[in-house]
Write a protein that holds these residues in place. Structure first.
Motif, short mmCIF file in Angstrom:
data_model
loop_
_atom_site.label_atom_id
_atom_site.label_comp_id
_atom_site.label_asym_id
_atom_site.label_seq_id
_atom_site.Cartn_x
_atom_site.Cartn_y
_atom_site.Cartn_z
N UNK A 5 0.36 -0.79 4.82
CA UNK A 5 0.84 -2.17 4.97
C UNK A 5 1.40 -2.68 3.66
N UNK A 6 0.69 -2.41 2.57
CA UNK A 6 1.13 -2.88 1.25
C UNK A 6 2.48 -2.25 0.88
N UNK A 7 2.62 -0.96 1.09
CA UNK A 7 3.86 -0.27 0.72
C UNK A 7 5.03 -0.74 1.58
N UNK A 8 4.82 -0.81 2.89
CA UNK A 8 5.91 -1.20 3.80
C UNK A 8 6.31 -2.65 3.55
N UNK A 9 5.31 -3.55 3.38
CA UNK A 9 5.65 -4.96 3.15
C UNK A 9 6.34 -5.15 1.80
N UNK A 10 6.00 -4.33 0.79
CA UNK A 10 6.68 -4.42 -0.51
C UNK A 10 8.17 -4.11 -0.35
N UNK A 11 8.45 -3.06 0.40
CA UNK A 11 9.86 -2.69 0.64
C UNK A 11 10.57 -3.79 1.42
N UNK A 12 9.89 -4.35 2.44
CA UNK A 12 10.50 -5.38 3.27
C UNK A 12 10.79 -6.64 2.46
N UNK A 13 9.84 -7.05 1.60
CA UNK A 13 10.04 -8.24 0.76
C UNK A 13 11.23 -8.04 -0.17
N UNK A 14 11.33 -6.86 -0.74
CA UNK A 14 12.44 -6.57 -1.66
C UNK A 14 13.78 -6.65 -0.94
N UNK A 15 13.88 -6.02 0.22
CA UNK A 15 15.15 -5.98 0.95
C UNK A 15 15.53 -7.37 1.47
N UNK A 16 14.55 -8.11 2.02
CA UNK A 16 14.86 -9.46 2.51
C UNK A 16 15.21 -10.40 1.36
N UNK A 37 7.68 -15.18 4.26
CA UNK A 37 6.34 -15.78 4.14
C UNK A 37 5.31 -14.94 4.89
N UNK A 38 5.66 -14.57 6.15
CA UNK A 38 4.74 -13.77 6.96
C UNK A 38 4.50 -12.41 6.32
N UNK A 39 5.61 -11.77 5.91
CA UNK A 39 5.48 -10.45 5.30
C UNK A 39 4.76 -10.55 3.95
N UNK A 40 4.99 -11.66 3.25
CA UNK A 40 4.31 -11.87 1.98
C UNK A 40 2.81 -11.98 2.15
N UNK A 41 2.40 -12.64 3.23
CA UNK A 41 0.96 -12.71 3.51
C UNK A 41 0.40 -11.32 3.79
N UNK A 42 1.15 -10.52 4.55
CA UNK A 42 0.71 -9.14 4.81
C UNK A 42 0.66 -8.35 3.51
N UNK A 43 1.63 -8.60 2.65
CA UNK A 43 1.68 -7.89 1.35
C UNK A 43 0.44 -8.24 0.52
N UNK A 44 0.11 -9.54 0.45
CA UNK A 44 -1.06 -9.95 -0.32
C UNK A 44 -2.33 -9.40 0.31
N UNK A 45 -2.41 -9.46 1.66
CA UNK A 45 -3.59 -8.93 2.34
C UNK A 45 -3.77 -7.45 2.09
#
Length: 644
Positions: A5-16, A37-45
């Motif tokens: 989750x952390x790796x995928x959300x990091x990539x998603x935050x960067x691209x978005x 915001x939603x993906x950022x919460x997943x990234x932090x979690x």
């Protein structure tokens, strides 16, 4: 999962985030911002969960555990108890009436920071449901010692028992079991074979090479050991100077009625191709022998041998008897004349105690055998701990011989180079998780429990109060000796690290040994064949070569030690609860006494003249030391039989 989750959300935050750099409609920017915001919460979690995982079992490394217990307080709390020092608890002492309530308080103090009860994450119900009460205590005993992602249990033995009782009896609703002492064994005394001291010219000595051969009748799932008993024999021509008969005789064996059809009772023959890579006819063992046949002479062992006889402890009449009798006959090869016959026990049991911790019933009518539930629980535990896929493979019809990965000298397999031998792996792992000590630990797995249904420690040593640890060491000592023999293997050091020696000062003082090849030596205690001291122990003194094992050793006159003394764990005089003298038939046949052949001044078993000097060893012309005790014990034996 959370790392992903952390790796995928990091990539998603960067691209978005890059997408917002480019000019786009106001609505699209709002949508992308909401997604960020939603993906950022997943990234932090994901990041926080991984961070918490990385520092377990601590909140602050080497300072405070994840359950808020300080590392510096652990020793004090183990001695004085957590209840004595906890702030928000109702009970300070444990009684039978408040045990479950105390267990719940200890669960709250030590477990609930990570484990829920029926919740979404780390549910203690699903994670402990496959374990018995004893299994939960074993988990608490070994927690944090080998796999260090959890803190060790902190508190007294009584507090551990309260927590285990709360989880097993209160949360899971299990009922306390008295299985370990409920069996009432019974049997019928066996008639002693005939022998005429004046007219018979031969003595036939027969023995099973091991005092007990265990069978894991869980072939659809895994196999530890198959049905495979070995009988050995020496034929003696009586005379002033007796002679070993090594040619001109034909020795045959045959099992007693009711045991001729083992394939009707165990699934070995349904899976022998998967587990052993061979196709066998029903009721034929791995070396091509059945329940009756001919023994061949082995010049290296100076004995006639029948190897891997597939006898099992189940009788066709529905009874369970781990001591089937074989009749062995010696005949003249040319004329077929019967020279002498005798009877011998082939000890074999399916009473392997895996279920005591891993759950499940006995496979065969609450008497013996590894059940499907027990086997599945073991495979799932192996898969979870070792990253294997054994359970799914077994479901697909591909069970495993344990020794195919974990080499086993008992089966002659090397296994995989990176894996420990079977004995090292099993004893090394379970030593850290064993919730009982001394000989009590051994009988949880091996069929030697004094109130169990096999009671294989039936020799004279058992009658004199000697338990497994007198010779093999406590489980931690035993495991350490085995692990040190393979200390170069990857997992040996991690399994050895938490072990604390009992019979020596430190692990460094334990001598390494290989299973089945190096064992305790009789002469360690019986120095010069004299009576051992009361505190004598054979642990930590091993033979060097396989040929030096007691079961392989030959005396001064070329007679095998087992021929006169019987197998390990069933040394004459033995005390078999299935039948009064079932193991003592040959001593009774040839000398009328239960003692080792030729002992107690009975040289006339083989010699036709009176002997005034010792040929075999120094004890031959001495009275049997424990005569009065042995006779008193035999008076109290009341044989019975178990049905299945």
């Amino acid at each position: 999962f959370y790392l992903s989750i952390f790796i995928i959300s990091s990539i998603a935050v960067f691209l978005l985030g890059l997408f917002l750099v480019f000019k786009s409609s106001h609505l699209l920017q709002k949508v992308v911002t909401l997604l960020l915001v939603v993906i950022g919460l997943a990234w932090i979690g994901g990041f926080e969960y991984v961070r918490e995982l990385a520092r377990r079992p601590y909140v602050i490394s080497d300072l405070i555990y994840s359950n808020s217990i300080f590392v510096k307080d652990q020793e004090k709390l183990n001695e004085e108890g957590v209840l004595a020092h906890a702030v928000w608890v109702e009970h300070r002492e444990i009684t039978e009436e408040n045990k479950f309530e105390v267990g719940r308080e200890i669960f709250r103090l030590q477990c609930q920071s990570c484990h829920s009860i029926g919740g979404i994450r780390n549910d203690i119900v699903s994670r402990s449901g496959h374990l018995t009460h004893l299994g939960i205590k074993a988990q608490l005993t070994g927690q944090g010692k080998i796999r260090k992602y959890m803190p060790e249990f902190v508190g007294t033995d009584e507090e551990m028992e309260a927590l285990a009782a709360y989880i097993s009896f209160w949360i899971h609703g299990y009922k306390p079991s008295s299985d370990l002492d409920k069996y009432n064994l019974a049997g019928v005394d066996q008639n002693v074979p005939e022998f005429d001291h004046k007219n018979d010219d031969y003595v036939l000595l027969v023995w099973n090479d091991l005092g007990m051969h265990c069978i894991s009748d869980s072939d659809p799932w895994f196999v530890i050991l198959p049905p495979a008993n070995t009988l050995e024999a020496q034929l003696i021509k009586r005379g002033e100077t007796p002679e070993k008969v090594i040619s001109g005789a034909k020795l045959t064996y045959k099992v007693e009625p009711g045991f001729e059809n083992p394939s009707a009772h165990v699934p070995f023959w349904d899976y022998e191709d998967k587990n052993f890579g061979v196709e066998l006819q029903e009721n034929v063992g791995l070396f091509g022998l059945g329940l009756e046949g001919e023994m061949h002479f082995d010049p290296e062992r100076v004995a006639y041998i029948a190897e891997a006889i597939p006898v099992v402890p189940y009788n066709d009449d529905g009874s369970f008897n781990p001591y089937p009798l074989f009749t062995v006959e010696a005949r003249d090869s040319a004329s077929g004349e019967l020279l002498i016959s005798t009877k011998v026990v082939a000890p074999t049991s399916t009473e392997m105690g895996c279920r005591n911790c891993h759950g499940g019933d006995w496979a065969v009518n609450d008497i013996a055998g590894v059940s499907e539930e027990t086997a599945v629980n073991i495979l799932k535990a192996h898969d979870r701990l070792s990253g294997t896929n054994l359970h799914e493979e077994a479901l697909n019809g591909n069970p495993k011989l344990c020794a195919s990965c974990h080499g086993d000298p008992a089966l002659g397999t090397e296994g995989k180079a990176e894996h420990l031998y079977m004995s090292q792996a099993v004893h090394g792992w379970h030593a850290s998780y064993m919730p009982v000590e001394g000989g009590d630990a051994c009988v949880l797995c091996h069929p030697a429990f004094m109130h169990g249904q096999t009671r294989c420690n039936r020799g004279v040593h058992g009658a004199l109060g000697k338990t497994c640890d007198h010779c093999h060491g406590t489980l931690s000592d035993h495991a350490a000796a085995l692990l040190k023999a393979q200390i170069d293997r990857p997992s040996a050091k991690s399994l050895l690290e938490p072990l604390e020696p009992v019979q020596v000062a430190s692990i460094d003082d334990i001598n390494p040994r290989m299973p089945w090849i190096q064992e305790p030596d009789c002469i360690t205690c019986h120095v010069d064949f004299e009576q051992p001291s009361p505190d004598a122990r054979a642990f930590n003194v091993w033979n060097e070569e396989f040929s030096e094992l007691y079961r392989m050793r030959t005396g001064y006159a070329g007679i095998r030690c087992e021929a006169c003394h019987n197998s390990p764990h069933s040394l004459y005089p033995a005390f078999n609860m299935f039948s009064h003298d079932r193991d003592n038939l040959q001593p009774l046949q040839y000398s009328g006494m239960r003692y080792p052949l030729g002992s107690n001044e009975s040289c006339e078993v083989c010699h036709t003249i009176e002997m005034d000097f010792t040929v075999h060893h120094e004890n031959m012309l001495r009275p049997f030391r424990n005569h009065d005790l042995i006779e008193e014990i035999h008076k109290d034996i009341r044989p019975t039989q178990v049905s299945r």
